[in-house]
Design a protein around this motif. Structure first.
Motif, PDB file in Angstrom:
ATOM      1  N   LYS A 178       9.491 -98.778 -58.117  1.00 30.09           N
ATOM      2  CA  LYS A 178       8.040 -98.585 -58.181  1.00 30.09           C
ATOM      3  C   LYS A 178       7.484 -98.985 -56.819  1.00 30.09           C
ATOM      4  CE  LYS A 178       4.806-101.231 -60.353  1.00 30.09           C
ATOM      5  NZ  LYS A 178       4.119-101.844 -61.515  1.00 30.09           N
TER       6      LYS A 178
ATOM      7  N   ILE B 226      19.526-101.607 -67.455  1.00 27.07           N
ATOM      8  CA  ILE B 226      18.336-102.442 -67.695  1.00 27.07           C
ATOM      9  C   ILE B 226      17.229-102.062 -66.711  1.00 27.07           C
ATOM     10  CG2 ILE B 226      17.431-104.802 -67.620  1.00 27.07           C
ATOM     11  CD1 ILE B 226      20.234-105.729 -68.496  1.00 27.07           C
ATOM     12  N   GLN B 227      17.586-101.886 -65.437  1.00 27.05           N
ATOM     13  CA  GLN B 227      16.609-101.478 -64.427  1.00 27.05           C
ATOM     14  C   GLN B 227      16.001-100.119 -64.765  1.00 27.05           C
ATOM     15  OE1 GLN B 227      19.017-101.658 -60.856  1.00 27.05           O
ATOM     16  NE2 GLN B 227      18.253-103.695 -60.337  1.00 27.05           N
ATOM     17  N   TYR B 228      16.849 -99.210 -65.217  1.00 30.76           N
ATOM     18  CA  TYR B 228      16.393 -97.861 -65.560  1.00 30.76           C
ATOM     19  C   TYR B 228      15.393 -97.892 -66.724  1.00 30.76           C
ATOM     20  CZ  TYR B 228      16.640 -93.143 -67.553  1.00 30.76           C
ATOM     21  OH  TYR B 228      16.319 -91.904 -68.068  1.00 30.76           O
ATOM     22  N   LYS B 229      15.685 -98.684 -67.737  1.00 30.65           N
ATOM     23  CA  LYS B 229      14.791 -98.763 -68.896  1.00 30.65           C
ATOM     24  C   LYS B 229      13.446 -99.380 -68.517  1.00 30.65           C
ATOM     25  CE  LYS B 229      18.234 -98.790 -72.576  1.00 30.65           C
ATOM     26  NZ  LYS B 229      18.845 -99.549 -73.704  1.00 30.65           N
ATOM     27  N   LYS B 230      13.476-100.366 -67.656  1.00 30.23           N
ATOM     28  CA  LYS B 230      12.219-100.965 -67.179  1.00 30.23           C
ATOM     29  C   LYS B 230      11.423 -99.935 -66.372  1.00 30.23           C
ATOM     30  CE  LYS B 230      10.340-104.857 -64.535  1.00 30.23           C
ATOM     31  NZ  LYS B 230       9.396-103.998 -63.810  1.00 30.23           N
ATOM     32  N   TRP B 231      12.125 -99.144 -65.577  1.00 33.54           N
ATOM     33  CA  TRP B 231      11.505 -98.085 -64.773  1.00 33.54           C
ATOM     34  C   TRP B 231      10.831 -97.066 -65.683  1.00 33.54           C
ATOM     35  CZ3 TRP B 231      13.283 -92.847 -63.696  1.00 33.54           C
ATOM     36  CH2 TRP B 231      12.757 -92.258 -62.543  1.00 33.54           C
TER      37      TRP B 231
ATOM     38  N   LEU C 270       9.589 -97.625 -68.636  1.00 37.36           N
ATOM     39  CA  LEU C 270       8.374 -98.245 -69.169  1.00 37.36           C
ATOM     40  C   LEU C 270       7.236 -98.193 -68.151  1.00 37.36           C
ATOM     41  CD1 LEU C 270       9.882-101.384 -70.952  1.00 37.36           C
ATOM     42  CD2 LEU C 270       8.928 -99.338 -72.045  1.00 37.36           C
ATOM     43  N   ASP C 271       7.574 -98.424 -66.879  1.00 36.10           N
ATOM     44  CA  ASP C 271       6.556 -98.351 -65.822  1.00 36.10           C
ATOM     45  C   ASP C 271       6.038 -96.930 -65.665  1.00 36.10           C
ATOM     46  OD1 ASP C 271       6.671-101.048 -65.225  1.00 36.10           O
ATOM     47  OD2 ASP C 271       8.200-100.820 -63.679  1.00 36.10           O
TER      48      ASP C 271
END
Length: 333
Positions: A239, A309-314, A316-317
């Motif tokens: 982001k 985990i990084q991808y899933k947070k991405w 959500l953003d």
């Protein structure tokens, strides 16, 4: 009838002068002996047949285990190769040993992956599923954070790893890793022991140069899973801190322009490649259309470990970003 026949013949033997009576017990015992020996022989033959059957079954069982490599495990192997292309290296060095007061330089081979300890579980997953090497923590010098290491020794490389890659016709794709792998393969295929035998070896150099893959990587049947593994190692879901808070997907590595061009082709991306300082190749996308293509690919080809985990947070953003919130992250084409 058999008993009657034996009795008659026995009586005939008893009538022979001088030796007849001595022959009778011998003759009586002979059929018993023959029967006894026959039973032993039959039991022995049956045991041999039985043992042969056990051996044959074991051969069939081992062969079926070798031939049956589940799709999930095979896909994991492809991801592992891509991951090594990004974060691993095949080390071929010399190891000195003293023999009869002489220093002999032997070839030492291992495959090593060093990661942040956040990905310790990922390395353990690769190790346990593929049954390769060992995983442990190391503490580098200069007080840096602990690292997770997966190390595969020469025995596993020769007996498990190399046969797997040969069987399924798998190759590394980055130039550096291809050269390392082909060097290892040449050494093992030719049973080379001494380090001096690979120095200034024209035959070896020609073998490496003639077997490099240079173009059309995206046509390889395992490329999708390879790309997942490579992304786990080299990819970033970002982001940006600019005014519009753009969401971005990036891959970056030295050299390998043709490989990155194949990635661009596979993902059907628009203009996204740049070269920095003549050697750092970067693939970077942030447009809605390209981000949508990235999502479609990684929804169909699953990431692993901390990168997941990084991808899933991405994701959500993305959903709370005005520019991208209309993208359906679950869509498939």
């Amino acid at each position: 009838m058999s008993h009657w026949g034996a009795t008659v013949i026995t009586n005939l033997f008893s009538a022979i002068p001088f030796i007849g009576k001595d022959l009778v017990p011998f003759f009586i015992l002979s059929p018993l002996y023959i029967i006894f020996i026959s039973n032993i022989k039959n039991k022995s033959n049956n045991k041999i047949i039985k043992d042969d059957k056990i051996i044959e079954n074991k051969i069939i069982e081992n062969k079926s285990l070798k031939d049956k490599y589940s799709d999930d495990k095979l896909n994991l192997l492809f991801k592992f190769i891509g991951f090594i292309d990004g974060d691993g290296y095949i080390r071929v060095t010399k190891k000195n040993k003293i023999y009869k007061e002489k220093i002999i330089e032997y070839i030492y081979i291992s495959l090593i992956i060093n990661l942040n300890e956040n990905d310790l579980d990922l390395l353990k997953h690769f190790q346990s599923e593929l049954q390769l090497g060992k995983v442990y923590n190391i503490t580098p010098k200069k007080g840096r954070n602990k690292l997770a290491r997966l190390e595969i020794n020469k025995t596993d490389l020769k007996n498990i790893f190399l046969p797997l890659l040969n069987k399924y016709n798998i190759q590394f794709l980055t130039i550096k890793r291809q050269k390392q792998f082909l060097l290892m393969k040449y050494i093992m295929d030719n049973n080379i022991i001494y380090y001096k035998d690979i120095i200034n070896n024209n035959k070896l150099n020609n073998y490496i140069n003639n077997n490099l893959i240079k173009y059309n990587f995206h046509n390889l049947y395992y490329f999708n899973n390879w790309l997942v593994g490579f992304t786990i190692a080299e990819g970033s879901f970002i982001k940006k801190n600019n005014q519009s808070k753009d969401m971005c997907f990036q891959l970056k590595q030295k050299y390998n322009f043709n490989l990155f061009n194949s990635i661009k082709t596979k993902l059907n991306l628009n203009k996204c490649l740049s070269i920095n300082k003549g050697k750092y190749i970067q693939l970077s996308v942030s447009s809605k259309k390209d981000i949508e293509k990235i999502i479609i690919f990684f929804e169909e080809n699953k990431l692993l470990g901390y990168k997941l985990i990084q991808y899933k947070k991405w994701l959500l953003d993305l959903q709370i970003n005005n520019r991208y919130k209309n993208i359906n992250i679950n869509q498939k084409k």
